[in-house]
Design a protein around this motif. Structure first.
Motif, short mmCIF file in Angstrom:
data_model
loop_
_atom_site.label_atom_id
_atom_site.label_comp_id
_atom_site.label_asym_id
_atom_site.label_seq_id
_atom_site.Cartn_x
_atom_site.Cartn_y
_atom_site.Cartn_z
N PHE A 24 42.26 36.51 40.88
CA PHE A 24 43.47 37.24 41.26
C PHE A 24 43.21 38.01 42.55
O PHE A 24 42.13 38.58 42.74
N VAL A 25 44.22 37.99 43.42
CA VAL A 25 44.11 38.69 44.71
C VAL A 25 45.36 39.53 44.91
O VAL A 25 46.38 39.34 44.24
N GLU A 26 45.28 40.45 45.85
CA GLU A 26 46.45 41.26 46.18
C GLU A 26 47.55 40.34 46.73
O GLU A 26 47.27 39.35 47.40
N PRO A 27 48.81 40.66 46.46
CA PRO A 27 49.91 39.76 46.87
C PRO A 27 50.21 39.83 48.36
O PRO A 27 51.28 40.27 48.79
N SER A 28 49.25 39.39 49.17
CA SER A 28 49.47 39.30 50.62
C SER A 28 48.96 37.94 51.08
O SER A 28 48.01 37.39 50.50
N ALA A 29 49.58 37.42 52.12
CA ALA A 29 49.20 36.10 52.61
C ALA A 29 47.74 36.08 53.05
O ALA A 29 47.01 35.11 52.79
N GLN A 30 47.29 37.14 53.69
CA GLN A 30 45.91 37.18 54.18
C GLN A 30 44.91 37.13 53.03
O GLN A 30 43.88 36.46 53.11
N ALA A 31 45.22 37.86 51.94
CA ALA A 31 44.31 37.87 50.79
C ALA A 31 44.20 36.47 50.18
O ALA A 31 43.10 36.03 49.79
N PHE A 32 45.31 35.76 50.12
CA PHE A 32 45.27 34.40 49.57
C PHE A 32 44.48 33.46 50.48
O PHE A 32 43.67 32.65 50.01
N ILE A 35 44.28 30.52 41.67
CA ILE A 35 44.36 31.77 42.44
C ILE A 35 45.78 32.30 42.29
O ILE A 35 46.75 31.57 42.54
N ALA A 36 45.91 33.55 41.87
CA ALA A 36 47.23 34.12 41.60
C ALA A 36 47.26 35.58 42.03
O ALA A 36 46.21 36.21 42.21
N PRO A 37 48.45 36.14 42.21
CA PRO A 37 48.54 37.54 42.65
C PRO A 37 48.32 38.53 41.49
O PRO A 37 48.62 38.23 40.34
N VAL A 38 47.80 39.68 41.83
CA VAL A 38 47.68 40.77 40.86
C VAL A 38 49.08 41.31 40.59
O VAL A 38 49.83 41.62 41.51
N THR A 39 49.44 41.38 39.31
CA THR A 39 50.76 41.89 38.91
C THR A 39 50.57 43.07 37.96
O THR A 39 49.45 43.47 37.64
N ALA A 40 51.70 43.58 37.48
CA ALA A 40 51.64 44.68 36.51
C ALA A 40 51.02 44.25 35.19
O ALA A 40 50.62 45.10 34.39
N ARG A 41 50.92 42.94 34.95
CA ARG A 41 50.30 42.42 33.72
C ARG A 41 48.83 42.07 33.91
O ARG A 41 48.19 41.61 32.97
N HIS A 42 48.30 42.29 35.09
CA HIS A 42 46.88 42.03 35.32
C HIS A 42 46.06 42.95 34.42
O HIS A 42 46.44 44.10 34.16
N PHE A 43 44.93 42.47 33.94
CA PHE A 43 44.16 43.24 32.97
C PHE A 43 43.70 44.59 33.51
O PHE A 43 43.42 45.51 32.74
N SER A 44 43.64 44.73 34.83
CA SER A 44 43.23 46.01 35.41
C SER A 44 44.34 47.05 35.34
O SER A 44 44.11 48.22 35.64
N ARG A 45 45.54 46.63 34.93
CA ARG A 45 46.69 47.54 34.86
C ARG A 45 47.08 47.89 33.43
O ARG A 45 47.99 48.69 33.23
N MET A 46 46.42 47.29 32.43
CA MET A 46 46.83 47.48 31.04
C MET A 46 45.61 47.71 30.15
O MET A 46 44.54 47.17 30.41
N PRO A 47 45.79 48.49 29.07
CA PRO A 47 44.71 48.60 28.08
C PRO A 47 44.73 47.39 27.15
O PRO A 47 45.66 46.58 27.17
N LEU A 48 43.70 47.28 26.33
CA LEU A 48 43.61 46.22 25.34
C LEU A 48 43.27 46.85 23.99
O LEU A 48 42.42 47.75 23.92
#
Length: 592
Positions: free
Chosen positions: A9-17, A97-110
């Motif tokens: 997962f990468v930040e949602p920018s063209a350069q990051a992809f 390869i996909a963008p980091v979203t609000a559902r990315h594991f770094s944004r939510m507890p488990l």
């Protein structure tokens, strides 16, 4: 060389992809999915960088992807991206390869739930391998990328205990609990293997509080008691069946022991990898399936015994097996297993569970005020906007979500309920001092020291804080408060002599720092009160002086008015006598 299944997962920018694409093994030929601005920008930058992309507005079917090894997804909505990722479940040699979203594991507890003896250590190891920090006991507000138990510090949460008993006791029906808006990893196992593991473990001294209840029984006797017990532990159907409802919740990821244990436990690497791949996709976790799988099986776990699947087939006697099939067959079937010794060892619903997307509750109660503790020191403690506020009951019914920021800031507030209670009990300054002291103690202990420096009996004075115009000094087991305005102080003399040379409020001493600070607070309060009284007395005297002046002026004015009145009376009287004289004279003249 094949990398197997890998997710990045990468930040949602063209350069990051493009940077991620340039980091792939050359030559790179990837499929780009999407038709929005991000997809367009990625395609343009990739072409300019010499990366070939096959663009598609929508994700092709797995069969249509053929030998594609690199897949780029650009969907930025977390739920829709989750659906696209799950469509990649059957791709076995792919890097996504996909963008980091609000559902990315770094944004939510488990949250982790496990049936006892169903491979709890495996699911803990899995959570750690995925990159989650162990939070264990749930705080008031959970941290992202951290795993927790649903209640307390035990992951063995029976569904009824939480959804019925806890709901009955919690404010607002416990609807604010974050579990409904978070993923849950649920570990389960063939109930008969659970029974065998219990019979090998529960009677061992020190392993359970109820070990004596099974002590003295042989293996078959323990199995019999654990199968039918009605008085203490409950029957196998009751113990295991209490966890069955977890399988039905849409935010739960079922993870069977038989899949998770892999080849090391008698299962298969293929089943293990498929389960882990589905978990990576659902939780939107960066990682490589093979690397995660290598870290899951841990024989050093405190509760590890054998870690094998299907052991009930060889360790239960035919008679016990028959009894269990009759009494517990329904619960075995409900979990997707069979009591037949020649049946598949994997649960029948494994494939269905792997392909099931996660769905979360949409309602968020963090912005709704909720009284969690009524009438604490004259306040209602209210949960609102990820903080806790103390609302005075004397204010009546107050909707704090309607208060202005200025008025809301006047209420005592804290990040946790325990912190708010402490602030109400001892005050914020004392609370902050205590936290600072604890932090200092932690730092010192972490450095290997056993005591705090300023608590030592030593001849070297240590200034450890400045407070309300005083230097706070630790010296020879005491705490001193030296008013800064008296200048440098020689501490080589006896403390009593030092105190005798200065005013009482200039040098203070105590064996307890809190008492010392309370004394300073008292002096400050007394001085402030004296100052206020002096100012009030001055105002009173000034008012009295003005009143006296007004009285004197009024007296003078009154005297003037009285003198003027007397003068006017005299004038009037004089005029009256003159007129009377003239009248009498006139009468006499007429008579003559």
């Amino acid at each position: 060389m094949s990398e197997g299944q890998k997710l990045q997962f990468v930040e949602p920018s063209a350069q990051a992809f493009v940077d991620a694409l340039l980091g792939l093994p050359a030559p790179v030929s990837a499929v780009l999915v999407g038709e929005g601005l991000l997809a367009t920008e990625i395609a343009a930058k990739a072409t300019a960088s010499g990366v070939a992309l096959d663009t598609h507005p929508h994700l092709p079917k797995a069969a249509a992807l053929g030998q594609t090894r690199f897949l780029v997804l650009t969907e930025q909505d977390g739920d829709r991206l989750g659906e696209q990722l799950l469509d990649c479940l059957d791709l076995t040699d792919i890097r996504v390869i996909a963008p980091v979203t609000a559902r990315h594991f770094s944004r939510m507890p488990l949250f982790v739930v496990s049936i006892p003896k169903a491979g709890t250590h495996l699911v803990y190891e899995l959570a750690q391998a995925l990159g989650y920090a162990p939070g264990v006991e749930l705080p008031d507000f959970p941290k992202p990328q951290t795993w927790y138990c649903v209640e307390y510090s035990n992951s063995h949460t029976v569904a009824r205990d939480f959804f019925v008993d806890t709901v009955r006791r919690a404010p607002f029906g416990n609807r604010h609990h974050p579990i409904t808006r978070s993923p849950v990893l649920f570990a389960y196992r063939h109930p008969l293997d659970i029974l065998v593991s219990e019979a090998h473990y529960y009677h061992r001294d020190g392993k359970t509080a109820f070990a004596g209840y099974l002590d003295g029984l042989d293996f078959d006797g323990r199995v019999q008691r654990l199968m039918d017990d009605e008085w203490l532990l409950g029957s196998l159907r009751q113990r295991v069946g209490g966890f069955l409802p977890w399988l039905s919740f849409p935010n739960v990821i079922p993870a069977s022991f038989e899949e998770l244990v892999g080849a090391a436990g008698g299962g298969s690497a293929a089943a293990q990898h498929r389960l882990i791949w589905s978990i990576l996709l659902k939780l939107q976790v960066d990682g490589c399936v093979a690397e995660v799988a290598a870290r899951v099986f841990n024989k050093d776990s405190a509760t590890f015994r054998e870690g094998k699947i299907g052991v009930w087939r060889s360790q239960l006697s035919p008679a016990l097996g028959k009894q269990l099939a009759e009494r517990c067959g329904d619960i075995v079937t409900a979990f997707g297993y069979s009591t037949k010794t020649d049946a598949d060892l994997l649960p029948a619903m494994a494939a269905q569970h792997a392909a099931r997307p996660l769905r979360y509750a949409s309602e968020d109660f963090d912005r709704m005020p909720m009284t969690v503790v009524p009438d604490f020191m004259g306040c209602n403690l209210v949960r609102y906007a990820k903080q806790f506020y103390a609302v005075p009951r004397s204010a009546g019914a107050v909707a704090i979500n309607g208060l202005s920021a200025e008025r809301l800031a006047r209420l005592p507030v804290a990040a946790t309920l325990s912190e708010l209670k402490a602030i109400l009990l001892i005050g914020r300054k004392a609370h902050d001092r205590q936290l600072a002291r604890i932090a200092d103690a932690g730092n010192v202990l972490a450095a290997g020291s056993e005591t705090l420096a300023y608590w030592k009996e030593c001849d070297t004075p240590c200034v450890f804080e400045e407070y309300k115009g005083y230097n706070l000094v630790a010296w020879r087991g005491r705490f001193l408060a030296l008013r800064r305005s008296i200048g440098p102080v020689d501490l080589t003399h006896d403390i009593s002599a030092l105190m005798a040379r200065h005013a009482l409020e200039d040098v203070l001493a105590s064996h307890d720092v809190d008492d010392l600070i309370s004394h300073i607070d008292g002096i400050s309060s007394a001085m402030r009160l004296a100052s206020e009284l002096s100012a009030q007395l001055g105002e009173l005297r000034k008012a009295q002086g003005l009143a006296s002046e007004r009285l004197e002026l009024e007296r003078v004015e009154q005297a003037k008015r009285e003198a003027d009145l007397e003068h006017r009376i005299d004038v009037l009287e004089g005029n009256a006598f003159v007129r009377l004289g003239r009248f009498v004279s006139g009468l006499f003249r007429r008579k003559t």
